[in-house]
Design a protein around this motif. Structure first.
Motif, PDB file in Angstrom:
ATOM      1  N   ASP A 169      26.280  27.352  17.436  1.00 54.60           N
ATOM      2  CA  ASP A 169      25.235  26.772  18.248  1.00 54.60           C
ATOM      3  C   ASP A 169      24.501  27.599  19.407  1.00 54.60           C
ATOM      4  O   ASP A 169      23.341  27.649  19.541  1.00 54.60           O
ATOM      5  N   GLU A 170      24.944  29.006  19.644  1.00 53.00           N
ATOM      6  CA  GLU A 170      24.620  29.943  20.780  1.00 53.00           C
ATOM      7  C   GLU A 170      23.748  30.983  19.577  1.00 53.00           C
ATOM      8  O   GLU A 170      22.641  31.054  20.945  1.00 53.00           O
ATOM      9  N   GLU A 171      24.124  30.797  18.719  1.00 53.14           N
ATOM     10  CA  GLU A 171      23.058  32.253  17.721  1.00 53.14           C
ATOM     11  C   GLU A 171      21.498  31.340  17.338  1.00 53.14           C
ATOM     12  O   GLU A 171      21.199  31.822  17.259  1.00 53.14           O
ATOM     13  N   MET A 172      21.249  30.048  16.561  1.00 46.24           N
ATOM     14  CA  MET A 172      20.886  28.943  16.760  1.00 46.24           C
ATOM     15  C   MET A 172      19.663  29.116  18.607  1.00 46.24           C
ATOM     16  O   MET A 172      18.581  28.903  18.048  1.00 46.24           O
ATOM     17  N   ASN A 173      20.279  29.338  18.991  1.00 46.63           N
ATOM     18  CA  ASN A 173      19.657  28.870  20.152  1.00 46.63           C
ATOM     19  C   ASN A 173      18.965  30.024  20.455  1.00 46.63           C
ATOM     20  O   ASN A 173      17.922  30.538  21.423  1.00 46.63           O
ATOM     21  N   LYS A 174      19.864  30.851  20.465  1.00 49.07           N
ATOM     22  CA  LYS A 174      18.803  32.496  20.600  1.00 49.07           C
ATOM     23  C   LYS A 174      18.399  32.598  19.951  1.00 49.07           C
ATOM     24  O   LYS A 174      17.105  33.438  19.833  1.00 49.07           O
ATOM     25  N   LEU A 175      17.937  32.335  18.139  1.00 45.46           N
ATOM     26  CA  LEU A 175      17.271  32.404  17.086  1.00 45.46           C
ATOM     27  C   LEU A 175      15.659  31.855  17.924  1.00 45.46           C
ATOM     28  O   LEU A 175      14.599  32.584  17.401  1.00 45.46           O
ATOM     29  N   GLU A 176      15.985  30.582  18.507  1.00 44.61           N
ATOM     30  CA  GLU A 176      14.157  29.730  18.660  1.00 44.61           C
ATOM     31  C   GLU A 176      14.193  30.306  19.604  1.00 44.61           C
ATOM     32  O   GLU A 176      12.577  30.328  19.863  1.00 44.61           O
ATOM     33  N   ASN A 177      14.687  31.468  20.705  1.00 43.84           N
ATOM     34  CA  ASN A 177      13.740  32.077  21.478  1.00 43.84           C
ATOM     35  C   ASN A 177      13.586  33.387  21.501  1.00 43.84           C
ATOM     36  O   ASN A 177      13.156  34.383  21.823  1.00 43.84           O
ATOM     37  N   SER A 178      14.197  33.579  20.076  1.00 44.34           N
ATOM     38  CA  SER A 178      13.352  35.332  19.688  1.00 44.34           C
ATOM     39  C   SER A 178      12.320  35.494  20.148  1.00 44.34           C
ATOM     40  O   SER A 178      11.632  34.624  19.380  1.00 44.34           O
ATOM     41  N   PHE A 179      11.707  36.721  19.461  1.00 45.04           N
ATOM     42  CA  PHE A 179       9.885  37.013  19.448  1.00 45.04           C
ATOM     43  C   PHE A 179       9.737  35.856  18.403  1.00 45.04           C
ATOM     44  O   PHE A 179       8.360  35.598  18.545  1.00 45.04           O
ATOM     45  N   GLU A 180      10.486  36.249  17.119  1.00 43.97           N
ATOM     46  CA  GLU A 180      10.175  35.821  15.787  1.00 43.97           C
ATOM     47  C   GLU A 180       9.573  34.791  16.292  1.00 43.97           C
ATOM     48  O   GLU A 180       8.505  34.532  15.099  1.00 43.97           O
ATOM     49  N   VAL A 181       9.978  33.379  16.374  1.00 42.76           N
ATOM     50  CA  VAL A 181      10.044  32.663  16.172  1.00 42.76           C
ATOM     51  C   VAL A 181       8.977  32.299  16.914  1.00 42.76           C
ATOM     52  O   VAL A 181       8.558  31.174  16.491  1.00 42.76           O
ATOM     53  N   ARG A 182       9.233  32.345  18.125  1.00 44.40           N
ATOM     54  CA  ARG A 182       8.099  32.554  18.805  1.00 44.40           C
ATOM     55  C   ARG A 182       6.217  32.958  18.833  1.00 44.40           C
ATOM     56  O   ARG A 182       5.393  31.934  18.900  1.00 44.40           O
ATOM     57  N   LEU A 183       6.403  34.154  17.877  1.00 43.33           N
ATOM     58  CA  LEU A 183       5.082  34.885  17.389  1.00 43.33           C
ATOM     59  C   LEU A 183       4.943  33.191  16.705  1.00 43.33           C
ATOM     60  O   LEU A 183       3.321  33.065  16.002  1.00 43.33           O
ATOM     61  N   ALA A 184       5.751  33.385  15.810  1.00 41.02           N
ATOM     62  CA  ALA A 184       6.148  32.124  14.433  1.00 41.02           C
ATOM     63  C   ALA A 184       5.184  30.744  14.768  1.00 41.02           C
ATOM     64  O   ALA A 184       4.249  30.150  13.690  1.00 41.02           O
ATOM     65  N   LYS A 185       5.963  29.869  15.625  1.00 44.21           N
ATOM     66  CA  LYS A 185       5.299  29.176  16.061  1.00 44.21           C
ATOM     67  C   LYS A 185       3.812  29.275  17.179  1.00 44.21           C
ATOM     68  O   LYS A 185       2.812  28.167  16.297  1.00 44.21           O
ATOM     69  N   VAL A 186       3.364  30.610  17.449  1.00 46.97           N
ATOM     70  CA  VAL A 186       1.789  30.780  18.056  1.00 46.97           C
ATOM     71  C   VAL A 186       0.585  30.748  17.091  1.00 46.97           C
ATOM     72  O   VAL A 186      -0.040  30.330  17.206  1.00 46.97           O
ATOM     73  N   LEU A 187       1.461  31.474  16.061  1.00 44.44           N
ATOM     74  CA  LEU A 187       0.752  30.933  15.071  1.00 44.44           C
ATOM     75  C   LEU A 187       0.189  29.971  14.538  1.00 44.44           C
ATOM     76  O   LEU A 187      -0.373  30.095  13.162  1.00 44.44           O
ATOM     77  N   ARG A 188       0.724  29.054  14.459  1.00 38.54           N
ATOM     78  CA  ARG A 188       0.375  28.130  13.956  1.00 38.54           C
ATOM     79  C   ARG A 188      -0.632  26.868  14.530  1.00 38.54           C
ATOM     80  O   ARG A 188      -0.897  26.166  14.805  1.00 38.54           O
ATOM     81  N   LEU A 189      -0.189  27.600  15.848  1.00 38.73           N
ATOM     82  CA  LEU A 189      -1.569  26.636  17.276  1.00 38.73           C
ATOM     83  C   LEU A 189      -3.269  26.752  16.612  1.00 38.73           C
ATOM     84  O   LEU A 189      -3.597  27.649  15.255  1.00 38.73           O
ATOM     85  N   ASP A 190      -3.738  25.121  16.886  1.00 39.63           N
ATOM     86  CA  ASP A 190      -5.315  24.883  16.286  1.00 39.63           C
ATOM     87  C   ASP A 190      -5.653  26.205  17.300  1.00 39.63           C
ATOM     88  O   ASP A 190      -6.313  26.342  18.677  1.00 39.63           O
ATOM     89  N   VAL A 191      -6.668  27.098  16.584  1.00 39.12           N
ATOM     90  CA  VAL A 191      -7.963  27.557  16.837  1.00 39.12           C
ATOM     91  C   VAL A 191      -8.969  27.186  16.385  1.00 39.12           C
ATOM     92  O   VAL A 191      -9.191  28.109  15.158  1.00 39.12           O
TER      93      VAL A 191
END
Length: 294
Positions: A189-211
């Motif tokens: 669970d700790e590893e998964m929480n770190k993954l969600e807050n990692s740069f790669e994951v946050r970048l992947a999320k914002v690159l899906r935003l509507d432009v």
């Protein structure tokens, strides 16, 4: 008045001889005399007042049966309906999964087995089929958490770790279940929480935003002269994208522009101009990343 004479040994105050060879104080378990307390047979344990006893062997058999039922339940499959890794949105679709009727029945069977073994910890590991996609990690983690939450809604109090494994090495989408220790569950669970807050994951999320852009009349719009305007939501999302990209200037991204329908001779040119507009907007916000516009 003269004191009474001491009673002879073995006589009571009434003068009768006492024939018992032990004395007991009501309510205690201490026994005096030659007769030792009788012990219950080692093969049987009883509860005072319950009216029946159960053997250690019988209880061991029941425990073994519960363990076998759980081991069988851990091998069950949990297929999902209509999974599409490309269209999955972690911010909107995390709780919108649909289990097949087979998976729903298997989940109930697993919940029953887990409730019979409340001290058992398990790991729910999900994976998705190739090819790799930005959403693979999000989708697999959301699937594992969905199964965990479903078990908890069915009354399971067990410690359950939810793990997203991303792309499957088996070539298909699925769920794997296994026993684990409480320490391992906490670590997952700790590893998964770190993954969600990692740069790669946050970048992947914002690159899906509507432009997106305001609509234009292709019959009157000249991509070489006229400016395609962003919608308000696009400007806000570009701010978020630039903010994340600033954390890693060496990151390179690619932008695809689209236009239409309907089809028009200017669609390809307009699509390219829009991609360039997005790149310019990010650079104007201070982004130093290399950006390809297509």
């Amino acid at each position: 008045r003269k004191p009474s004479a001491p009673l002879p040994i073995g006589e009571t105050a009434m003068g009768d001889a006492c024939s018992c060879d032990r004395a007991r104080i009501p309510g205690d378990d201490l026994v005096w005399g030659d007769q030792a307390p009788k012990e219950a047979p080692s093969s049987q344990v009883g509860v005072a007042g319950d009216g029946f006893g159960w053997t250690v062997q019988e209880e061991a058999q029941k425990e073994q049966g519960r363990k076998k039922a759980l081991e069988k339940a851990l091998t069950l499959s949990f297929p999902f309906e209509g999974l599409d890794v490309a269209s999955f949105d972690a911010d909107k679709d995390e709780h919108k999964f649909t289990l097949t009727s087979e998976a729903a029945a298997n989940l109930r069977a697993l919940a029953t087995a887990l409730k019979a073994c409340p001290k058992t910890c398990i790991r729910v590991c999900a994976h998705v089929s190739p090819p790799a996609h930005l959403n693979s990690a999000f989708l697999s983690l959301a699937m594992a958490r969905f199964v965990r939450e479903a078990l908890q809604r069915n009354g399971c109090k067990n410690i359950i770790a939810a793990q997203g494994a991303g792309v499957s090495s088996y070539g298909h989408t699925g769920i794997e279940l296994a026993r684990c220790e409480a320490e391992e569950a906490a670590s997952i669970d700790e590893e998964m929480n770190k993954l969600e807050n990692s740069f790669e994951v946050r970048l992947a999320k914002v690159l899906r935003l509507d432009v997106s852009f305001e609509g234009v009349d292709l019959n009157n719009f000249d991509p070489d002269k006229d400016v395609s305007e962003f919608k308000d939501v696009a400007s806000q999302n570009l701010d978020r994208i630039a903010q994340v990209l600033d954390e890693s200037p060496d990151t390179c991204i690619r932008i695809f522009g689209y236009s239409g329908p309907p089809s028009h001779p200017n669609c390809v040119k307009l699509s390219h101009v829009r991609a360039q507009r997005v790149r310019e907007a990010l650079h104007s916000r201070g982004t130093r990343s290399t950006i390809a516009a297509m």
